[in-house]
Design a protein around this motif. Structure first.
Motif, PDB file in Angstrom:
ATOM      1  N   UNK A 178     -15.625  25.190 -12.841  1.00 51.87           N
ATOM      2  CA  UNK A 178     -16.893  25.212 -13.564  1.00 51.87           C
ATOM      3  C   UNK A 178     -17.261  23.765 -13.869  1.00 51.87           C
ATOM      4  N   UNK A 179     -18.370  23.280 -13.287  1.00 51.41           N
ATOM      5  CA  UNK A 179     -18.709  21.853 -13.414  1.00 51.41           C
ATOM      6  C   UNK A 179     -19.363  21.498 -14.745  1.00 51.41           C
ATOM      7  N   UNK A 180     -18.688  21.776 -15.841  1.00 58.80           N
ATOM      8  CA  UNK A 180     -19.204  21.401 -17.157  1.00 58.80           C
ATOM      9  C   UNK A 180     -18.041  21.132 -18.096  1.00 58.80           C
ATOM     10  N   UNK A 181     -18.262  20.255 -19.034  1.00 58.18           N
ATOM     11  CA  UNK A 181     -17.237  19.998 -20.045  1.00 58.18           C
ATOM     12  C   UNK A 181     -17.531  20.783 -21.320  1.00 58.18           C
ATOM     13  N   UNK A 182     -18.560  21.615 -21.294  1.00 60.26           N
ATOM     14  CA  UNK A 182     -18.922  22.427 -22.455  1.00 60.26           C
ATOM     15  C   UNK A 182     -17.888  23.525 -22.703  1.00 60.26           C
ATOM     16  N   UNK A 183     -17.849  23.986 -23.934  1.00 60.90           N
ATOM     17  CA  UNK A 183     -16.993  25.111 -24.276  1.00 60.90           C
ATOM     18  C   UNK A 183     -17.605  26.390 -23.715  1.00 60.90           C
ATOM     19  N   UNK A 184     -16.748  27.301 -23.279  1.00 63.59           N
ATOM     20  CA  UNK A 184     -17.214  28.582 -22.749  1.00 63.59           C
ATOM     21  C   UNK A 184     -16.770  29.679 -23.715  1.00 63.59           C
ATOM     22  N   UNK A 185     -17.723  30.453 -24.180  1.00 68.79           N
ATOM     23  CA  UNK A 185     -17.434  31.570 -25.067  1.00 68.79           C
ATOM     24  C   UNK A 185     -17.158  32.827 -24.258  1.00 68.79           C
ATOM     25  N   UNK A 186     -16.175  33.603 -24.705  1.00 73.15           N
ATOM     26  CA  UNK A 186     -15.831  34.871 -24.068  1.00 73.15           C
ATOM     27  C   UNK A 186     -16.269  35.978 -25.016  1.00 73.15           C
ATOM     28  N   UNK A 187     -17.096  36.879 -24.504  1.00 76.43           N
ATOM     29  CA  UNK A 187     -17.609  37.998 -25.285  1.00 76.43           C
ATOM     30  C   UNK A 187     -17.125  39.293 -24.646  1.00 76.43           C
ATOM     31  N   UNK A 188     -16.435  40.119 -25.435  1.00 76.49           N
ATOM     32  CA  UNK A 188     -15.953  41.412 -24.969  1.00 76.49           C
ATOM     33  C   UNK A 188     -16.754  42.479 -25.698  1.00 76.49           C
ATOM     34  N   UNK A 189     -17.398  43.344 -24.934  1.00 76.79           N
ATOM     35  CA  UNK A 189     -18.278  44.380 -25.490  1.00 76.79           C
ATOM     36  C   UNK A 189     -19.339  43.734 -26.393  1.00 76.79           C
ATOM     37  N   UNK A 190     -19.865  42.597 -25.978  1.00 75.87           N
ATOM     38  CA  UNK A 190     -20.897  41.824 -26.686  1.00 75.87           C
ATOM     39  C   UNK A 190     -20.456  41.331 -28.062  1.00 75.87           C
ATOM     40  N   UNK A 191     -19.156  41.239 -28.289  1.00 71.56           N
ATOM     41  CA  UNK A 191     -18.609  40.670 -29.518  1.00 71.56           C
ATOM     42  C   UNK A 191     -17.843  39.402 -29.153  1.00 71.56           C
ATOM     43  N   UNK A 192     -18.088  38.323 -29.897  1.00 71.62           N
ATOM     44  CA  UNK A 192     -17.396  37.064 -29.627  1.00 71.62           C
ATOM     45  C   UNK A 192     -15.892  37.272 -29.764  1.00 71.62           C
ATOM     46  N   UNK A 193     -15.138  36.889 -28.718  1.00 74.00           N
ATOM     47  CA  UNK A 193     -13.696  37.108 -28.720  1.00 74.00           C
ATOM     48  C   UNK A 193     -12.897  35.821 -28.628  1.00 74.00           C
TER      49      UNK A 193
ATOM     50  N   UNK B 136      -6.650  50.673 -22.912  1.00 72.08           N
ATOM     51  CA  UNK B 136      -7.085  50.975 -21.546  1.00 72.08           C
ATOM     52  C   UNK B 136      -8.551  51.416 -21.563  1.00 72.08           C
ATOM     53  N   UNK B 137      -9.241  51.154 -20.468  1.00 72.32           N
ATOM     54  CA  UNK B 137     -10.645  51.532 -20.359  1.00 72.32           C
ATOM     55  C   UNK B 137     -11.440  50.465 -19.630  1.00 72.32           C
ATOM     56  N   UNK B 138     -12.746  50.617 -19.647  1.00 75.03           N
ATOM     57  CA  UNK B 138     -13.651  49.677 -18.998  1.00 75.03           C
ATOM     58  C   UNK B 138     -14.294  48.799 -20.055  1.00 75.03           C
ATOM     59  N   UNK B 139     -14.305  47.496 -19.812  1.00 77.58           N
ATOM     60  CA  UNK B 139     -14.826  46.535 -20.776  1.00 77.58           C
ATOM     61  C   UNK B 139     -15.913  45.679 -20.143  1.00 77.58           C
ATOM     62  N   UNK B 140     -16.906  45.358 -20.933  1.00 78.73           N
ATOM     63  CA  UNK B 140     -17.969  44.454 -20.527  1.00 78.73           C
ATOM     64  C   UNK B 140     -17.578  43.051 -20.983  1.00 78.73           C
ATOM     65  N   UNK B 141     -17.442  42.127 -20.033  1.00 79.95           N
ATOM     66  CA  UNK B 141     -17.048  40.748 -20.341  1.00 79.95           C
ATOM     67  C   UNK B 141     -18.226  39.842 -20.010  1.00 79.95           C
ATOM     68  N   UNK B 142     -18.581  38.990 -20.949  1.00 78.63           N
ATOM     69  CA  UNK B 142     -19.694  38.067 -20.766  1.00 78.63           C
ATOM     70  C   UNK B 142     -19.206  36.652 -21.082  1.00 78.63           C
ATOM     71  N   UNK B 143     -19.553  35.700 -20.244  1.00 78.74           N
ATOM     72  CA  UNK B 143     -19.197  34.291 -20.442  1.00 78.74           C
ATOM     73  C   UNK B 143     -20.472  33.524 -20.756  1.00 78.74           C
ATOM     74  N   UNK B 144     -20.402  32.645 -21.733  1.00 81.75           N
ATOM     75  CA  UNK B 144     -21.607  31.944 -22.172  1.00 81.75           C
ATOM     76  C   UNK B 144     -21.251  30.533 -22.614  1.00 81.75           C
ATOM     77  N   UNK B 145     -22.084  29.556 -22.247  1.00 78.95           N
ATOM     78  CA  UNK B 145     -21.878  28.190 -22.738  1.00 78.95           C
ATOM     79  C   UNK B 145     -22.139  28.167 -24.238  1.00 78.95           C
ATOM     80  N   UNK B 146     -21.266  27.522 -24.963  1.00 82.28           N
ATOM     81  CA  UNK B 146     -21.368  27.463 -26.421  1.00 82.28           C
ATOM     82  C   UNK B 146     -21.835  26.078 -26.863  1.00 82.28           C
ATOM     83  N   UNK B 147     -22.605  26.006 -27.939  1.00 83.56           N
ATOM     84  CA  UNK B 147     -22.995  24.689 -28.451  1.00 83.56           C
ATOM     85  C   UNK B 147     -21.765  23.965 -28.996  1.00 83.56           C
ATOM     86  N   UNK B 148     -21.710  22.667 -28.762  1.00 79.55           N
ATOM     87  CA  UNK B 148     -20.565  21.885 -29.237  1.00 79.55           C
ATOM     88  C   UNK B 148     -20.990  20.449 -29.457  1.00 79.55           C
TER      89      UNK B 148
END
Length: 127
Positions: free
Chosen positions: A40-55, A70-82
């Motif tokens: 990932x060509x960035x030095x920014x922090x990456x936030x991990x969100x599981x089921x749309x909750x910050x994890x 066990x089950x199916x999870x929605x995972x979202x990655x997002x650049x975080x302000x820093x």
């Protein structure tokens, strides 16, 4: 005297077996997310969100793990302000990725980037 010693050993063996019985009934899996490679060509922090909750939050060369049921999870990655210049969150929500976990699984994904944004790519455990 003999029966009390046998009953004491029997009772102690019963208590020793209880934690094992409880441990086998747990339905958890381990999800490991890694940013160890410089894909990932960035030095920014990456936030991990599981089921749309910050994890969690990942910096370069870091990894994190989650114990999930066990089950199916929605995972979202997002650049975080820093504090790093140019690291501002985007206005649009990044696309989510569905991951299915089975009880007892230990799976590892690493963060990669494409034209559509960041995503999780399966990786070898390498233990």
């Amino acid at each position: 005297m003999r029966w009390s010693a046998f009953s004491l050993f029997g009772l102690l063996s019963l208590f020793a077996a209880l934690p094992q019985a409880n441990a086998t009934g747990e339905d958890y899996a381990v999800l490991i997310i890694s940013r160890e490679r410089l894909e990932v060509p960035t030095s920014c922090e990456i936030g991990v969100y599981i089921q749309d909750q910050f994890a969690g939050r990942l910096l370069q060369e870091q990894s994190t793990s989650f114990n999930l049921q066990h089950g199916t999870f929605s995972i979202r990655l997002k650049l975080e302000p820093s504090q790093v210049p140019g690291c501002k969150p985007g206005m649009l929500a990044p696309p989510a990725q569905e991951i299915t976990l089975k009880a007892g699984d230990v799976v590892k994904y690493r963060i990669a980037a494409s034209a559509k944004g960041m995503y999780l790519r399966p990786a070898a455990l390498e233990y």
